[in-house]
Design a protein around this motif. Structure first.
Motif, PDB file in Angstrom:
ATOM      1  N   HIS A 113       0.831  -1.200   0.000  1.00  0.00           N
ATOM      2  CA  HIS A 113       0.000   0.000   0.000  1.00  0.00           C
ATOM      3  C   HIS A 113       0.868   1.254   0.000  1.00  0.00           C
ATOM      4  O   HIS A 113       1.739   1.418   0.858  1.00  0.00           O
ATOM      5  CB  HIS A 113      -0.888  -0.032   1.247  1.00  0.00           C
ATOM      6  CG  HIS A 113      -1.680   1.206   1.450  1.00  0.00           C
ATOM      7  ND1 HIS A 113      -2.874   1.438   0.822  1.00  0.00           N
ATOM      8  CD2 HIS A 113      -1.433   2.297   2.214  1.00  0.00           C
ATOM      9  CE1 HIS A 113      -3.343   2.616   1.198  1.00  0.00           C
ATOM     10  NE2 HIS A 113      -2.485   3.158   2.043  1.00  0.00           N
TER      11      HIS A 113
ATOM     12  N   GLY B 269      -7.635  16.059   4.383  1.00  0.00           N
ATOM     13  CA  GLY B 269      -7.812  14.805   3.659  1.00  0.00           C
ATOM     14  C   GLY B 269      -8.538  13.794   4.502  1.00  0.00           C
ATOM     15  O   GLY B 269      -8.539  13.893   5.729  1.00  0.00           O
ATOM     16  N   PRO B 270      -9.156  12.819   3.832  1.00  0.00           N
ATOM     17  CA  PRO B 270      -9.921  11.839   4.598  1.00  0.00           C
ATOM     18  C   PRO B 270      -9.020  10.946   5.450  1.00  0.00           C
ATOM     19  O   PRO B 270      -7.815  10.884   5.236  1.00  0.00           O
ATOM     20  CB  PRO B 270     -10.630  11.025   3.515  1.00  0.00           C
ATOM     21  CG  PRO B 270      -9.821  11.225   2.290  1.00  0.00           C
ATOM     22  CD  PRO B 270      -9.213  12.590   2.399  1.00  0.00           C
ATOM     23  N   SER B 271      -9.628  10.282   6.388  1.00  0.00           N
ATOM     24  CA  SER B 271      -8.901   9.390   7.277  1.00  0.00           C
ATOM     25  C   SER B 271      -8.142   8.342   6.472  1.00  0.00           C
ATOM     26  O   SER B 271      -8.687   7.752   5.546  1.00  0.00           O
ATOM     27  CB  SER B 271      -9.911   8.707   8.191  1.00  0.00           C
ATOM     28  OG  SER B 271      -9.331   7.633   8.848  1.00  0.00           O
ATOM     29  N   GLY B 272      -6.876   8.156   6.812  1.00  0.00           N
ATOM     30  CA  GLY B 272      -6.093   7.118   6.164  1.00  0.00           C
ATOM     31  C   GLY B 272      -5.501   7.522   4.836  1.00  0.00           C
ATOM     32  O   GLY B 272      -4.936   6.696   4.134  1.00  0.00           O
TER      33      GLY B 272
ATOM     34  N   ARG C 282       5.332  12.430   9.255  1.00  0.00           N
ATOM     35  CA  ARG C 282       6.417  11.618   9.821  1.00  0.00           C
ATOM     36  C   ARG C 282       7.604  11.563   8.859  1.00  0.00           C
ATOM     37  O   ARG C 282       8.756  11.528   9.292  1.00  0.00           O
ATOM     38  CB  ARG C 282       5.927  10.211  10.148  1.00  0.00           C
ATOM     39  CG  ARG C 282       4.889  10.203  11.286  1.00  0.00           C
ATOM     40  CD  ARG C 282       4.347   8.799  11.524  1.00  0.00           C
ATOM     41  NE  ARG C 282       5.397   7.856  11.844  1.00  0.00           N
ATOM     42  CZ  ARG C 282       5.927   7.714  13.044  1.00  0.00           C
ATOM     43  NH1 ARG C 282       5.476   8.426  14.048  1.00  0.00           N
ATOM     44  NH2 ARG C 282       6.889   6.842  13.256  1.00  0.00           N
TER      45      ARG C 282
ATOM     46  N   LEU D 246      10.896  10.630  10.846  1.00  0.00           N
ATOM     47  CA  LEU D 246      10.538   9.479  11.670  1.00  0.00           C
ATOM     48  C   LEU D 246      10.238   8.257  10.811  1.00  0.00           C
ATOM     49  O   LEU D 246      10.179   7.141  11.313  1.00  0.00           O
ATOM     50  CB  LEU D 246       9.321   9.822  12.528  1.00  0.00           C
ATOM     51  CG  LEU D 246       9.609  10.920  13.536  1.00  0.00           C
ATOM     52  CD1 LEU D 246       8.324  11.447  14.138  1.00  0.00           C
ATOM     53  CD2 LEU D 246      10.532  10.405  14.618  1.00  0.00           C
TER      54      LEU D 246
END
Ligand SMILES: Nc1ncnc2c1ncn2[C@@H]1O[C@H](COP(=O)(O)OP(=O)(O)OP(=O)(O)O)[C@@H](O)[C@H]1O
Ligand SMILES: Nc1ncnc2c1ncn2[C@@H]1O[C@H](COP(=O)(O)OP(=O)(O)OP(=O)(O)O)[C@@H](O)[C@H]1O
Ligand SMILES: [Mg+2]
Ligand SMILES: [Mg+2]
Lengths: 306, 348, 566, 348
Positions: free
Chosen positions: B15, B35-38, B46, B51
């Motif tokens: 993904h 933006g939408p979740s995920g 990050r 990170l």
């Protein structure tokens, strides 16, 4: 010769005794500083083996339980002869002909029994009686030097032989670690009879322990706590002085005062021991014992299992 | 302090959480990511903070490359402040210690640390809680500690992952004001993730809309709201209805569109061509008062929105119901005349 | 690359080198003796040993007894930790204290005490008139007896580990289970225990490896039970005194090392699968109300503590108070002379106390420090770091699994000559014992720390990194305090293990550098059972004093560091 | 399923997180709790669920007392579903296992568990993620798992602690619709904590506003919005301005108020008396078009709100600036004529 400097001693004598021996020697030879390490024979030897392997053995002197081990070291050329040692007074059977090691006392193995026991054994064979079944403790030759010698002595005795050990196995005798454990099993009443070195029951009986030590009629085996100088000794002169001290009459009296049977026939034994001439030693040849050592232990394992 | 990402990719298994993301953020900008979740917002943050090592692409911070082929500068060397979505407060430290940590790490003088820590705690209204452990705080209080810690650090690049999500609207506006203030004073470049469009609109110099690992549009708030590049953006930003209409004529940046048989003038991109088109209409483009209400509709559903009702009304020949704000309650089935006086023709 | 980055790498290199020098190198020198002939590799003796019946049997016995006892110790230790950690039983501090106390008694002394307590001569059993017939076979001399004693000896290890892990357990995860309708039992089985699995695994592994290398109990129970295990086999080989002693021992050690290695691999694989970072803030632990079950549960706990602690302790005390072993304790036979002897007449006692206290403490501190660093790298997100750290960790693990006596042989091989460059000889000093302790017990201290790291929410590190904290500062300010309870548990385990160990220092001590364990063992070995008992009693009392003294630190260290203080 | 709390108190140290809270929630109600961060919302929820023993007061669920003097029924016996603010997902279980847990706990048949789990995962749009571990999900995805777990449990009493805080507005409206649907179908009594007033207004049968451990007002959404009991409620709910005016006359539920020299008719409580009063005016009560714009104001500050601008305008003799929505940008200092055609006279 110049007797001074540092002297390193590895010994399996109990702490207190080792300290007393060293103290007495130092009093006689104030120029020598004795560094000593005490431990069980197995550990002392393991340490020494490791030091051999690493090529840097530390001790000058070795004072350990038995002659068989000394015989082995001698065969490897690890021991130094001390030609000047005076062994004239001693039984030649317990001194090396090549003067590489010298017995210093007699630690005999006989029978111990708990005073609550129904039989009072006088012969090894008494332990084969039905009443003793399941109540026998003995040190294992696989872990104890004295027990190894005891086994060698008993099995080479024509009256007893391996049949005797087989008989013990049938009696359910259970060889445990060392002499200390065997003694405790008997003193604690967990077992009633056992083979053990003399001084444990004799000394403790004087303190009131419920035990009795027997010198069986067939005789006793003995380890003789030999002393030897290593061929790699850093301070051979002091080492020789130490050996001389141990086998001198003065040194032998010290052993007696510590509660051991001295090797010197003329020195009286400690309280609780019979007179030296009343003690019968079984025949024993350290060189032969060394040779048959592996075979003996194998046989023992077969009889008693793991 | 320009921040530049070129073709950044980051995959988890198969993904792609970041799929060829390129962004340019000017020094001192307040840049909001929506933006939408995920969709990959947190992953983006990050990656910038160092990170999450990226698979390919470059990242530059303040003119220095910090990530790229064979290069991965560790986070502690990037000097970015971060507010984490999960707060990431250190449970063994008190609130004060949490906030003071970045300052002490930077070896600032003791008095400065104390003063600044107190100041930041004051900003987030947590002074009375300074000596508590995070475990003894409410959800919103924890979030504020995270915010204070980031403020205290005073980094020139600040990344915030939904820093106000757990606050009530009042505290939220107060914090927004503080953030705007802080941002202006410090001149820091800020990347701010939120799903609150009101917040995005109010705070942002620029807004980017992410979708499934990609950046769909990065623009000013007005640009994004008034001139979305496609249906997806249009549908995501603000409430809107997408209608089909026919472009009858184009005059510069305005087009004459035929909707349910009536001609309406609607702004459009420059290269719009005559023909069928998709048109986005927002509630504020729909009038229910005045004379020119010539579109007849039927009310479908009404929801109370505090002070007004939102109605979905059906317009002949359109799939989607049109959203309308009405000042009084109406029942489903009522008929309602409306007029449309704005909107946007979506680029083909 | 920046300087910050280098510190991290340097630290890792330093760690790996240090552990290789003190764990790997001595073992390698030893293994070399068994596996080379005239300078070239020769695995024929190893293959031969692996076909020998006695070796195979001992190997099987070792595996069987270690696995069984580890399993039971895990169950017992975990059960105790859960009951004390999660319910509202009273006097938790005291219970923890008393559960840990048996570890203070050297294993062989415990074994002797149990043998005495359950044997025909047992004063307790006699008084209850259920003592076995005089002279009959001892019930403990069996596989079951061996497993029982190993279990009792090692369950405090698991207990401490699990307890440390429970402390970092976010409360909400339990809450969620309870509102989902699950009662305490289901919550334990489905939520708590699976989430504690890194700690349980670590506990099992620790108990397993400890049992594998345990000498005292294996010898005292295993020999009379004719249940020979590998450490006993090693001892037998040593007792043959001949020139082939070392090669023989080396080969058995290689086998033990292989077993340990397999165990490590299995453990690593399992732990990787079980790893689940606990996101959330640890809060005041659950306090499940036991209601009417509280009294019975408490009674059970106290009964357990009493039987595990009182039985050996009482028989130890009784032995220390009589003139000579075997006498019944009565008013006439009661004497304090043994205490007078060990405390005043034998200078060695106090010296041994000073030595053991000193080096066990130092070892515990050093190991706690090493563990935090090594633990960090063992769970690192960089595969390379994990691999390097894993190499170091495996060496430590093998050093722990190999019997102490063998380790001390290995240490002689490695350290008898003066150290290169500095030209200082450590042999014959206290330092070599300290190094040996660190080498043998790193694995003990490391286990709880790794378990704690596995549970840690890594975003806490992320937050520190973006705050600009470099490696050193992250370790000091974030990781060290967060894993402090685990590191302290580890340190305490190390301290307790080292304080009374006999085998590691067996060949390394020398006059002036005695340890408590060797001194007690020498008394015992020399036939001074009563002195040994007196000294053991003093040790236990001294440890209690030390533990109580540690209470004073409660306020100065992170919460949970001192296990018996909540 | 009535839920009743009487005089519930809960203190942490010296701080009263719940201070004499009494609430009555009817069977099947969707009850929303609003309030600023740290006011005690989560504590209220935890007390009802049985996760936090209360100090005094009683709690009844469905006619049975579950907490009171000497009584504390454990959470597992109360059969309430909870969505935690911090999600509290079990990290060792997959998404599917997390959701299935309450069902398995209730010993439901395997096929039922599978079917219902799939169904709930579908509802929250997480089917493709069913076999992931929570650690591999984004923030919003985690929240949805928590939601699905609670839905799956199918408890008759459901407590939700900001279950939609981390979702984007679209997913959020979708979830709201699902929640409303679910609520209606299951007939469960739901206590829902949020800080999103829009959400509260859209979903709630009743709303309670908490403040500092106390319930200030529990009422219908319209009641709370249109007829707040005091300034605090008025200030918290919706955007508003509080003005001082003089009540000239009261006619039933309307009062004639003098504002800046002009008389305006404004709704008022029944027992309103003549004299000075505080009046709340919301943006939708302010007109900027039409003929009767007789109040002259000066623009203070303007903020873009997506589609319109929000202006703070100064009215003579008033402390607070009046909030006005204007369709076009204005600059500070511009003058603006307004009229006020609504509001509420706060009870004295
Ligand atoms: N374990 C605790 N110990 C001490 N104080 C606590 C504890 N838990 C909560 N509090 C305090 O109680 C008050 C109420 O907390 P609660 O979590 O109920 O707030 P909330 O209304 O849910 O806030 P938010 O919207 O920020 O989540 C807060 O001031 C908080 O600091
Ligand atoms: N460690 C991981 N392993 C596998 N997949 C991951 C991991 N972390 C994130 N993902 C996936 O990557 C995608 C992007 O995640 P990210 O956290 O960036 O989302 P987000 O935009 O921040 O969403 P939200 O608003 O819900 O927080 C999601 O589909 C998520 O499931
Ligand atoms: Mg996110
Ligand atoms: Mg809350």
């Amino acid at each position: 010769a110049d007797v001074s400097g540092k002297l390193v001693l590895y010994t399996s004598q109990p702490n207190k005794d080792a300290q007393a021996t060293v103290d007495a020697f130092s009093a006689a030879n104030p120029g020598v500083e004795v560094e000593w390490v005490r431990d069980g024979t197995t550990k002392i030897m393991a340490k020494l083996r490791a030091e051999f392997e690493a090529g840097a053995p530390k001790p000058d002197l070795l004072l350990i339980a038995d002659m068989v081990t000394m015989e082995g070291l001698k065969a490897e050329g690890r021991l130094m002869a001390h030609e000047g040692a005076d062994v004239s007074a001693y039984d030649p059977a317990i001194m090396d002909d090549d003067k590489t090691y010298f017995s210093t006392k007699l630690i005999t193995t006989g029978i111990v029994y708990n005073t609550n026991a129904p039989i009072k054994p006088t012969s090894y064979k008494d332990l084969l009686e039905a009443d003793a079944k399941g109540k026998i403790a003995m040190p294992s030759p696989l872990t104890s030097g004295a027990a190894t010698i005891h086994m060698a002595a008993l099995t080479s005795n024509p009256d007893l032989g391996w049949a005797y050990y087989e008989g013990l196995a049938d009696q359910g005798a259970n060889p445990k670690g060392g002499n200390g454990g065997t003694y405790k099993a008997v003193a604690g009443g967990e077992k009633l009879y056992g083979f053990v070195v003399d001084f444990l029951p004799i000394r403790n009986k004087l303190e009131g322990a419920p035990v009795e030590f027997v010198f069986p009629e067939e005789g006793v085996s003995a380890v003789t706590e030999p002393v030897a100088i290593l061929s790699t000794a850093q301070n051979p002169d002091a080492a020789k002085a130490f050996v001389d001290f141990l086998i001198s009459e003065e040194g032998q009296k010290l052993a007696s005062s510590q509660g051991y049977l001295p090797a010197h026939p003329a020195v009286a034994g400690p309280e609780g021991f019979p007179a030296r001439q009343d003690i019968k030693l079984m025949d024993f040849d350290p060189a032969a014992a060394l040779e048959s050592d592996a075979a003996n232990k194998m046989k023992f394992t077969e009889i008693f299992g793991g | 302090m320009t921040m530049r990402l070129s073709s950044v990719r980051k995959t988890f298994g198969s993904h792609a959480a970041l799929d060829d993301v390129s962004l340019e953020i000017d020094t001192g900008d307040f840049f909001v990511v929506l933006g939408p979740s995920g969709c990959g917002k947190s992953t983006l943050l990050r990656a910038i903070a160092g990170l999450e090592p990226i698979d390919s692409g470059d990242i530059h911070l303040a003119g220095t490359q910090v990530a790229g082929k064979g290069l991965h500068q560790p986070p502690e060397a990037r000097n970015v402040g971060v507010v984490f979505q999960s707060y990431a407060l250190w449970p063994h430290m008190s609130v004060r210690q949490n906030v003071a940590f970045p300052l002490e790490t930077a070896k600032r003088a003791g008095t400065y640390v104390t003063a600044r820590t107190n100041n930041c705690l004051e900003t987030v209204e947590l002074t009375p809680f300074a000596d508590r452990k995070p475990a003894d705080l409410s959800g919103g209080q924890r979030q504020r500690v995270a915010l204070a810690r980031c403020l205290a650090q005073g980094a020139k690049t600040v990344l915030m992952d939904e820093p106000l999500a757990n606050l009530d609207p009042h505290l939220r506006s107060a914090m927004e004001a503080e953030l705007a203030e802080f941002h202006k004073k410090s001149g820091s470049t800020t990347l701010f993730i939120t799903h609150d469009q009101r917040e995005a609109m109010a705070l942002a110099d620029k807004v980017a809309l992410m979708w499934d690992g990609k950046v769909l549009q990065a623009d000013t708030p007005e640009g994004l709201y008034d001139r979305p590049v496609n249906e997806r953006v249009a549908g995501f930003i603000g409430r809107s209805t997408i209608l089909s209409g026919e472009i009858l004529a184009v005059r510069g940046e305005r087009a004459l569109v035929s909707l349910a048989g009536h001609a309406v003038e609607i702004p459009c991109p420059q290269d719009t061509e005559i023909g069928m088109a998709r048109i986005i209409v927002r509630p504020e483009h729909v009038r229910t008062t005045g004379e020119d209400r010539d579109l007849e509709t039927v009310v479908d559903r009404v929801t109370y929105r505090g002070g007004f009702w939102e109605a979905n009304v059906r317009l002949d020949g359109q799939e989607q119901a049109v959203l309308v704000n009405i000042p009084h309650k109406a029942a489903a089935g009522d008929s309602l005349a409306i007029s449309i006086d704005g909107g946007w023709v979506l680029p083909a | 690359m920046t300087a910050i980055f280098r510190t991290e790498r340097l630290t890792l290199v330093f760690l790996v080198l240090t552990i290789t020098a003190i764990c790997g190198l001595p073992l390698l020198l030893l293994f070399k003796i068994g596996l080379t002939a005239e300078g070239s590799l020769n695995i024929a003796p190893l293959l031969e040993a692996l076909q020998s019946r006695s070796v195979l049997r001992a190997l099987w016995h070792s595996l069987e007894s270690s696995a069984l006892s580890a399993l039971f110790a895990t169950i017992l230790g975990t059960a105790l930790a859960l009951v004390i950690g999660l319910t509202n039983v009273r006097a938790k501090g005291l219970l923890v204290f008393l559960i840990l106390l048996p570890m203070m008694i050297p294993p062989h002394v415990t074994a002797i005490a149990w043998i005495q307590a359950l044997g025909p001569a047992s004063p307790v059993l006699r008084w209850l008139s259920i003592a076995p017939e005089l002279g009959s076979d001892h019930p403990l001399y069996s596989r079951e007896g061996l497993v029982l004693l190993l279990t009792l000896q090692h369950s405090p290890l698991v207990f401490l580990l699990v307890r440390a892990a429970l402390r970092s357990f976010p409360r909400e995860l339990s809450d969620a289970a309870r509102v989902s309708g699950s009662g305490a039992t289901r919550m334990l089985v489905k939520i708590t225990l699976p989430l504690l699995s890194p700690a349980l695994m670590a506990g099992f592994a620790l108990a397993f490896v400890a049992a594998l290398g345990n000498f005292g109990i294996n010898a005292l129970i295993g020999i009379p039970a004719r249940y020979t295990t590998l450490p006993v086999l090693v001892w037998r080989r040593l007792a043959s005194f001949g020139p082939d002693v070392l090669p023989n021992v080396a080969i058995i050690s290689v086998i033990l090392a292989l077993v340990a290695l397999v165990a490590i691999v299995i453990q690593t694989v399992l732990q990787k699968r079980m790893r689940s970072a606990l996101v959330g803030l640890p809060q005041a632990p659950l306090d499940i109300a036991l209601g009417k079950h509280r009294l019975p549960v408490e009674a059970l706990l106290w009964l357990f503590v009493a039987s595990v602690l009182l039985l050996p302790a009482a028989s130890l005390l009784a032995t220390s108070l009589v003139k000579t072993y075997g006498l019944d304790l009565s008013l006439e036979t009661l004497t304090l002379s043994n205490f007078a002897e060990v405390l005043w007449r034998q200078s060695v006692t106090l010296r041994a106390f000073a030595n053991s206290t000193g080096i066990a403490t130092l070892a515990a501190l050093v190991i706690a420090g090493l563990s935090i660093l090594l633990g960090y790298f063992l769970v690192s997100r960089k595969a390379g770091q994990r691999l390097m750290a894993g190499i170091a960790g495996s060496q430590a693990e093998i050093a722990f699994a190999v019997p102490g006596l063998v380790m001390s042989i290995a240490f002689i091989l490695a350290f008898i000559r003066p150290l290169p460059i500095v030209n200082i000889s450590l042999y014959g000093t206290l330092w070599i014992i300290l190094i040996a302790y660190v080498s043998c017990f790193v694995a003990v201290g490391l286990k709880p720390v790794v378990a704690a790291f596995l549970q840690m929410d890594m975003s806490l590190e992320d937050a520190a990194r973006v705050s600009g904290a470099g490696f050193g500062r992250r370790i000091r300010k974030i990781f060290a305090p967060l894993v402090a309870p685990a590191a302290a548990s580890g340190g305490i385990l190390v301290f307790l293990t080292a304080y009374n160990e006999v085998t590691v220092s067996a060949l390394l001590w020398s006059t002036g550098n005695e340890t408590i364990g060797t001194t007690i063992f020498n008394y015992e070995d020399g036939g001074y059972t009563t002195l040994a008992a007196a000294m053991s009693v003093v040790v236990v009392l001294a440890t209690i004093v030390i533990m109580v003294a540690m209470n004073a630190l409660t306020k100065k260290v992170p919460a949970g560091t001192i296990p018996w203080r909540s």
